[in-house]
Scaffold this motif. Structure first.
Motif, PDB file in Angstrom:
ATOM      1  N   LEU A 226       0.827  -1.219   0.000  1.00  0.00           N
ATOM      2  CA  LEU A 226       0.000   0.000   0.000  1.00  0.00           C
ATOM      3  C   LEU A 226       0.857   1.265   0.000  1.00  0.00           C
ATOM      4  O   LEU A 226       0.536   2.239  -0.671  1.00  0.00           O
ATOM      5  CB  LEU A 226      -0.936   0.008   1.219  1.00  0.00           C
ATOM      6  N   VAL A 227       1.964   1.236   0.743  1.00  0.00           N
ATOM      7  CA  VAL A 227       2.814   2.439   0.814  1.00  0.00           C
ATOM      8  C   VAL A 227       3.522   2.662  -0.525  1.00  0.00           C
ATOM      9  O   VAL A 227       3.640   3.796  -0.991  1.00  0.00           O
ATOM     10  CB  VAL A 227       3.806   2.349   2.006  1.00  0.00           C
ATOM     11  N   GLU A 228       3.926   1.591  -1.165  1.00  0.00           N
ATOM     12  CA  GLU A 228       4.573   1.737  -2.482  1.00  0.00           C
ATOM     13  C   GLU A 228       3.601   2.298  -3.518  1.00  0.00           C
ATOM     14  O   GLU A 228       3.977   3.098  -4.364  1.00  0.00           O
ATOM     15  CB  GLU A 228       5.116   0.386  -2.965  1.00  0.00           C
ATOM     16  N   ARG A 229       2.342   1.881  -3.384  1.00  0.00           N
ATOM     17  CA  ARG A 229       1.344   2.403  -4.319  1.00  0.00           C
ATOM     18  C   ARG A 229       1.221   3.934  -4.139  1.00  0.00           C
ATOM     19  O   ARG A 229       1.127   4.680  -5.099  1.00  0.00           O
ATOM     20  CB  ARG A 229      -0.014   1.731  -4.046  1.00  0.00           C
ATOM     21  N   ILE A 230       1.254   4.378  -2.889  1.00  0.00           N
ATOM     22  CA  ILE A 230       1.177   5.829  -2.622  1.00  0.00           C
ATOM     23  C   ILE A 230       2.435   6.524  -3.141  1.00  0.00           C
ATOM     24  O   ILE A 230       2.375   7.572  -3.778  1.00  0.00           O
ATOM     25  CB  ILE A 230       0.992   6.088  -1.102  1.00  0.00           C
ATOM     26  N   GLN A 231       3.586   5.895  -2.890  1.00  0.00           N
ATOM     27  CA  GLN A 231       4.846   6.520  -3.349  1.00  0.00           C
ATOM     28  C   GLN A 231       4.871   6.660  -4.878  1.00  0.00           C
ATOM     29  O   GLN A 231       5.276   7.688  -5.410  1.00  0.00           O
ATOM     30  CB  GLN A 231       6.049   5.688  -2.872  1.00  0.00           C
ATOM     31  N   ASN A 232       4.429   5.619  -5.577  1.00  0.00           N
ATOM     32  CA  ASN A 232       4.475   5.651  -7.044  1.00  0.00           C
ATOM     33  C   ASN A 232       3.446   6.592  -7.649  1.00  0.00           C
ATOM     34  O   ASN A 232       3.597   7.023  -8.785  1.00  0.00           O
ATOM     35  CB  ASN A 232       4.214   4.248  -7.612  1.00  0.00           C
ATOM     36  N   ASN A 233       2.392   6.888  -6.903  1.00  0.00           N
ATOM     37  CA  ASN A 233       1.328   7.724  -7.456  1.00  0.00           C
ATOM     38  C   ASN A 233       1.273   9.085  -6.779  1.00  0.00           C
ATOM     39  O   ASN A 233       1.897  10.031  -7.235  1.00  0.00           O
ATOM     40  CB  ASN A 233      -0.008   6.980  -7.368  1.00  0.00           C
ATOM     41  N   GLU A 234       0.554   9.180  -5.648  1.00  0.00           N
ATOM     42  CA  GLU A 234       0.314  10.493  -5.034  1.00  0.00           C
ATOM     43  C   GLU A 234       1.622  11.180  -4.623  1.00  0.00           C
ATOM     44  O   GLU A 234       1.756  12.401  -4.750  1.00  0.00           O
ATOM     45  CB  GLU A 234      -0.612  10.354  -3.805  1.00  0.00           C
ATOM     46  N   TYR A 235       2.594  10.420  -4.133  1.00  0.00           N
ATOM     47  CA  TYR A 235       3.846  11.043  -3.665  1.00  0.00           C
ATOM     48  C   TYR A 235       4.607  11.657  -4.833  1.00  0.00           C
ATOM     49  O   TYR A 235       4.995  12.821  -4.812  1.00  0.00           O
ATOM     50  CB  TYR A 235       4.699   9.985  -2.961  1.00  0.00           C
ATOM     51  N   MET A 236       4.795  10.850  -5.877  1.00  0.00           N
ATOM     52  CA  MET A 236       5.570  11.309  -7.033  1.00  0.00           C
ATOM     53  C   MET A 236       4.788  12.311  -7.883  1.00  0.00           C
ATOM     54  O   MET A 236       5.363  13.234  -8.444  1.00  0.00           O
ATOM     55  CB  MET A 236       5.964  10.114  -7.911  1.00  0.00           C
ATOM     56  N   LEU A 237       3.465  12.121  -7.990  1.00  0.00           N
ATOM     57  CA  LEU A 237       2.693  12.950  -8.918  1.00  0.00           C
ATOM     58  C   LEU A 237       2.239  14.274  -8.313  1.00  0.00           C
ATOM     59  O   LEU A 237       2.234  15.298  -8.976  1.00  0.00           O
ATOM     60  CB  LEU A 237       1.470  12.176  -9.442  1.00  0.00           C
ATOM     61  N   LEU A 238       1.863  14.254  -7.030  1.00  0.00           N
ATOM     62  CA  LEU A 238       1.436  15.512  -6.400  1.00  0.00           C
ATOM     63  C   LEU A 238       2.638  16.244  -5.799  1.00  0.00           C
ATOM     64  O   LEU A 238       2.612  17.451  -5.619  1.00  0.00           O
ATOM     65  CB  LEU A 238       0.372  15.252  -5.337  1.00  0.00           C
ATOM     66  N   GLY A 239       3.671  15.507  -5.448  1.00  0.00           N
ATOM     67  CA  GLY A 239       4.948  16.115  -5.064  1.00  0.00           C
ATOM     68  C   GLY A 239       4.994  16.750  -3.683  1.00  0.00           C
ATOM     69  O   GLY A 239       5.864  17.584  -3.429  1.00  0.00           O
ATOM     70  N   GLY A 240       4.093  16.343  -2.774  1.00  0.00           N
ATOM     71  CA  GLY A 240       4.101  16.938  -1.424  1.00  0.00           C
ATOM     72  C   GLY A 240       5.146  16.291  -0.528  1.00  0.00           C
ATOM     73  O   GLY A 240       4.819  15.723   0.517  1.00  0.00           O
ATOM     74  N   ILE A 241       6.405  16.400  -0.913  1.00  0.00           N
ATOM     75  CA  ILE A 241       7.466  15.633  -0.234  1.00  0.00           C
ATOM     76  C   ILE A 241       7.990  16.340   1.019  1.00  0.00           C
ATOM     77  O   ILE A 241       7.862  17.546   1.169  1.00  0.00           O
ATOM     78  CB  ILE A 241       8.665  15.387  -1.185  1.00  0.00           C
ATOM     79  N   MET A 242       8.616  15.554   1.879  1.00  0.00           N
ATOM     80  CA  MET A 242       9.318  16.120   3.040  1.00  0.00           C
ATOM     81  C   MET A 242      10.734  16.480   2.598  1.00  0.00           C
ATOM     82  O   MET A 242      11.375  15.720   1.873  1.00  0.00           O
ATOM     83  CB  MET A 242       9.367  15.099   4.171  1.00  0.00           C
ATOM     84  N   THR A 243      11.225  17.636   3.058  1.00  0.00           N
ATOM     85  CA  THR A 243      12.594  18.025   2.682  1.00  0.00           C
ATOM     86  C   THR A 243      13.595  17.313   3.602  1.00  0.00           C
ATOM     87  O   THR A 243      13.259  16.938   4.737  1.00  0.00           O
ATOM     88  CB  THR A 243      12.812  19.543   2.834  1.00  0.00           C
ATOM     89  N   PRO A 244      14.878  17.175   3.139  1.00  0.00           N
ATOM     90  CA  PRO A 244      15.879  16.543   4.013  1.00  0.00           C
ATOM     91  C   PRO A 244      16.132  17.318   5.296  1.00  0.00           C
ATOM     92  O   PRO A 244      16.376  16.706   6.341  1.00  0.00           O
ATOM     93  CB  PRO A 244      17.137  16.475   3.149  1.00  0.00           C
ATOM     94  N   GLN A 245      16.030  18.660   5.250  1.00  0.00           N
ATOM     95  CA  GLN A 245      16.244  19.429   6.496  1.00  0.00           C
ATOM     96  C   GLN A 245      15.168  19.086   7.523  1.00  0.00           C
ATOM     97  O   GLN A 245      15.457  18.888   8.705  1.00  0.00           O
ATOM     98  CB  GLN A 245      16.171  20.950   6.262  1.00  0.00           C
ATOM     99  N   THR A 246      13.914  19.026   7.058  1.00  0.00           N
ATOM    100  CA  THR A 246      12.827  18.681   7.986  1.00  0.00           C
ATOM    101  C   THR A 246      13.033  17.270   8.524  1.00  0.00           C
ATOM    102  O   THR A 246      12.865  17.024   9.722  1.00  0.00           O
ATOM    103  CB  THR A 246      11.452  18.796   7.274  1.00  0.00           C
ATOM    104  N   ALA A 247      13.422  16.357   7.639  1.00  0.00           N
ATOM    105  CA  ALA A 247      13.616  14.966   8.084  1.00  0.00           C
ATOM    106  C   ALA A 247      14.687  14.900   9.175  1.00  0.00           C
ATOM    107  O   ALA A 247      14.537  14.161  10.160  1.00  0.00           O
ATOM    108  CB  ALA A 247      13.993  14.082   6.902  1.00  0.00           C
ATOM    109  N   ALA A 248      15.755  15.692   9.038  1.00  0.00           N
ATOM    110  CA  ALA A 248      16.824  15.662  10.036  1.00  0.00           C
ATOM    111  C   ALA A 248      16.324  16.238  11.369  1.00  0.00           C
ATOM    112  O   ALA A 248      16.636  15.703  12.441  1.00  0.00           O
ATOM    113  CB  ALA A 248      18.039  16.446   9.534  1.00  0.00           C
TER     114      ALA A 248
END
Ligand SMILES: Cc1ncc(COP(=O)(O)O)c(C=O)c1O
Length: 390
Positions: A226-248
């Motif tokens: 299920l998570v891969e499906r989100i990554q391949n679609n909504e994550y990559m296509l809508l682009g609402g990603i977390m930045t590396p600074q926030t992740a740190a």
């Protein structure tokens, strides 16, 4: 070893990449792309994009480190971090529904989630029924032939009511629907819904997980599929990603999460127990109090309580706002999960939930301050409101 003690160990830094020169905290990979030595290597990576670092809208090592840590804590197979809790929520919902589908959602879920489902998604032909969600009968009667998603938030945002996670997951599975839960309140320390059969878990990282009111983020957790499906679609296509600074920043906050949650639980209960005894309080909504109508259910699906709760008051709304004005430790503000305690005062949503005709609902977030200072603050502010010249 208790669950929380095990989580202390899980939050320790474990470098994924041995080239980090012994760095004691995860380094920030501040780059958009990753280059390859040969075209063969590049072709290989493109064939399995999720297993490689190619472009930071897909997979950044700092963000990936945080995702692995969160999946471990939540006891889920996989995790994907987003720019905000709402990005995680909207993406996970969109990954499940299509035009013509029906969703059942708890009516006291976080406001923007309700708006997203009730208003925004209706533009795309997705219809949502909102139910109280505390009885299984209601879930059963809301089911339609085209129901594809049960959206839960347990406890809910303002009244802190619970849903029976095991039973909801079982019912959803029996009709071929997916379950998503907003688990922000309990955190991975105190509730692991995937262990109870829920398919996808979302968190606003902005709250307890980040823990320092210094960043906005979200995460979706669940099965690899299920998570891969989100990554391949909504994550990559809508682009609402977390930045590396926030992740740190979040990875740093995560290391003290179990410790902070212990403190929040104890202080929150202390303040809630004090409020139960106050004349201006008609009801305290805190799932960790034995007086909570679903206390037993809470004990069966959560291993602890966080420190956001509400109380109803029959005192006028304006008087409660004046009380909030006079608080010194509790700041007036939305969100929660950082050091400072917070307060908001609202009109109760409906008479059904406040059969005692309360005039105000006050939400408190108990932060890291000394709980005896917070209790003294509450008492002093009330004294001043009742005797303004004193
Ligand atoms: C329970 C809950 N879920 C989700 C969100 C949304 O998170 P974010 O503000 O990170 O988008 C919030 C934010 O207040 C929240 O309280």
């Amino acid at each position: 070893m208790s669950k929380l003690e095990k989580q202390f160990t899980k939050t320790a830094y474990d470098p994924l990449d041995k080239r980090h020169h012994g760095a004691i905290h995860v380094p920030i990979y501040q780059n958009s792309l990753f280059a390859f030595d040969s075209y063969d290597q590049f072709d290989e990576a493109m064939k399995a994009q999720l297993d490689h670092h190619i472009y930071s809208r897909g997979n950044n090592p700092t963000v990936q480190y945080l995702e692995m840590k969160l999946a471990d804590l939540e006891e889920a197979e996989s995790a994907k971090c987003f720019a905000s809790g709402m990005a995680a929520i909207s993406s996970s919902i969109m990954s499940v529904v299509s035009q013509g589908d029906h969703v059942i959602c708890v009516n006291q879920a976080y406001g923007p989630t309700r708006e997203f489902l009730g208003s925004y998604m209706s533009r795309f032909g997705v219809e949502t029924s909102f139910i109280d969600g505390s009885s299984m009968e209601e879930w059963r009667s809301a089911v339609r032939p085209n129901t594809k998603l049960f959206y839960l938030e347990s406890p809910t945002t303002m009244y802190f009511e619970l849903q029976d996670l095991r039973k909801c997951a079982e019912l959803a599975r029996s009709i071929g629907a997916v379950t998503i839960i907003d688990n922000t309140w309990a955190t991975p320390c105190y509730q692991n819904p995937t262990k109870l059969g829920v398919d996808l878990v979302v968190h606003s990282i902005t709250k307890y997980i980040g823990g320092h009111s210094d960043c906005v983020g979200g995460v979706v957790l669940g099965s690899k599929e299920l998570v891969e499906r989100i990554q391949n679609n909504e994550y990559m296509l809508l682009g609402g990603i977390m930045t590396p600074q926030t992740a740190a920043l979040v990875a740093k906050g995560l290391r003290t999460l179990p410790l902070r949650m212990q403190r929040h639980e104890q202080s929150g209960l202390q303040v809630a127990e004090h409020l139960v005894k106050q004349s201006y309080v008609t009801r305290v909504n805190h799932p960790g109090l034995p007086s909570h109508p679903q206390y037993e259910l809470g004990q069966s699906q959560m291993s602890g309580a966080s420190s956001v709760f509400s109380f109803l008051s029959s005192e006028p709304l304006e008087k409660m706002k004046e009380w909030a004005n006079r608080l010194k430790y509790f700041k007036i503000g939305v969100s929660w999960g950082g050091f400072e305690s917070l307060v908001t005062v609202n009109r109760p949503v409906s008479d059904e939930k406040t059969s005692d005709h309360s005039a105000a609902i006050v939400r408190l977030y108990v932060g890291m301050e000394d709980p005896s200072d917070l209790i003294a603050d509450i008492n002093r502010a009330w004294e001043q409101v009742c005797n303004p010249v004193a």
